[in-house]
Design an enzyme around this catalytic site. Structure first.
Site: not given
Ligand code: LCS
Length: 389
Positions: A54, A107, A204
């Site tokens: 951690r 988001y 992503k």
């Molecule tokens: N920032 C952006 C621009 C995102 O599109 C997402 C997730 C996050 C932060 C958060 O990331 P995560 O915790 O999911 O790794 N975007 C998503 C979307 O557009 N569809 O599903 C998840």
């Protein structure tokens, strides 16, 4: 060294015991000390060896270091998800009594953590149409500590001029954080444009294969230190060794994947723009995109994300989405395979309708993450779907 060489070699661990060429996975929760003095020294910060995963692990450090190198900045932190990166950064930089400004289109999960968590801890904020300079200037208060933006925004693809906002934020004594998930360091480098920190959902494009959730914060050492200790280490949003190993593996092909995402998205956007059943297409690479000039100025490419609206509204879009065979109907984005989804009822459902519509996320909007398949197959898939409308 140039980008692709750094994506492969930057920050790499050189395993000495057996000479393994690929980085081993240090799948361990704890690390053994040679004696009490060494353990004590590590906890006191006199010896920077590992203590407990951690608090730090070779695999999470490898990917954090690589991302900092690619972003041409000081340091990085690997986190369990993109949301963990966002929440830990905001909590690490502010405390009760502080205020921050957030661009109005972000988001849905970012909106939710701000609305349901961060603002419950005495931190005040305003969503602002950041491209309206007068509204932005009026939104600053004495206690404004952070400006948080997404560019291109999820899912409208609206752009924000990072250089301009960085200058304004700094004049007002605030830190600028840019969520650079849609671009990656290959297409946009926030710190070179004047930002202080960048946030990534590595779920992503950075990982790119749709098999990990993870996050990264990169940026200036001073802010990274503040976020890391006491926040990340104690809130506990650290990512796992195996996930960070997968991300270190995925990122090696980031440049070649992004080139292909950009080429495929340009072809799909052009196809959609010329289709008689399509009302509007939002893709920064199209000349019809209102901020096409800004895209050319601050981005190295236009990315793999497209949004569009059909003349027949969501009823027709539903027929299209339900009948595609190569595109999967799923949220997330940035993987090698193409995904399609409906932001109003899925990724951005957490935003109350009036605010969602004001931010440009209409009930008709459809979002596409264009993968790296053969683009002829993607267009044929869309064509067959459109024939059912
Ligand atoms: N920032 C952006 C621009 C995102 O599109 C997402 C997730 C996050 C932060 C958060 O990331 P995560 O915790 O999911 O790794 N975007 C998503 C979307 O557009 N569809 O599903 C998840």
């Amino acid at each position: 060294m140039k980008f692709n060489t750094k994506a492969i070699h930057g920050g790499k661990i050189h395993e000495k015991q057996f000479g393994a060429h690929a980085t081993p996975i240090y799948q361990t929760s704890t690390f053994v000390f040679e004696n009490c003095k060494q353990g004590g020294d590590r906890f006191a910060g006199r010896d920077n060896g590992y203590k407990y995963t951690r608090l730090g692990n070779p695999n999470t450090n490898e990917i954090s270091a690589k991302m900092a190198i690619l972003d041409e900045t000081d340091a990085g932190l690997y986190t369990s998800t993109g949301m963990s990166a966002i929440s830990t950064a905001l909590m690490g930089l502010m405390q009760a009594g502080d205020h921050f400004i957030c661009s109005d289109c972000v988001y849905g999960g970012t909106y939710a953590v701000i609305d349901k968590v961060i603002t419950n801890y005495g931190i005040d904020m305003d969503y602002v149409k950041i491209n309206d300079e007068e509204k932005l200037l009026n939104a600053f208060k004495e206690n404004t500590k952070v400006v948080y933006i997404e560019t291109p925004a999820n899912p409208t693809l609206e752009l924000i001029d990072v250089k301009r906002i960085a200058k304004i934020a700094h004049e007002k004594g605030a830190i600028l954080i840019v969520d650079n998930t849609f671009m990656t360091p290959y297409l946009q480098k926030p710190m070179l444009l004047g930002a202080d920190l960048a946030i990534y959902s590595v779920t992503k494009y950075i990982n790119g294969h749709g098999d990990v959730v993870g996050g990264i914060i990169t940026g200036k050492q001073e802010y990274i230190n503040r976020i890391n200790n006491p926040h990340l280490l104690n809130l506990g949003g650290t990512g796992s060794p195996f996930d960070s190993w997968l991300v270190s593996r995925g990122i090696k092909t980031l440049g070649v994947r992004m080139d292909r995402h950009c080429a495929n998205a340009m072809a799909v956007a052009t196809y959609l723009e010329n289709h008689p059943k399509v009302k509007t297409v939002y893709y920064p690479g199209l000349e019809s995109f209102p901020q096409h000039d800004l895209a050319k100025e601050q981005m190295e490419g236009f990315g793999g994300m497209i949004s569009f609206e059909l003349i027949g509204g969501f009823d027709d879009a539903q027929t299209l989405l339900d009948n595609l065979k190569v595109f999967s109907l799923a949220v997330s984005l940035g993987g090698v395979d193409s995904l399609i989804q409906h932001p109003a009822s899925m990724t951005h459902a957490a935003i109350p309708e009036p605010e969602r519509i004001k931010a440009g996320i209409t009930n008709e909007l459809v979002r596409v993450s264009v993968g790296i398949e053969d683009v002829e197959d993607l267009i044929e898939d869309l064509d067959k779907g459109f024939q059912l409308i």
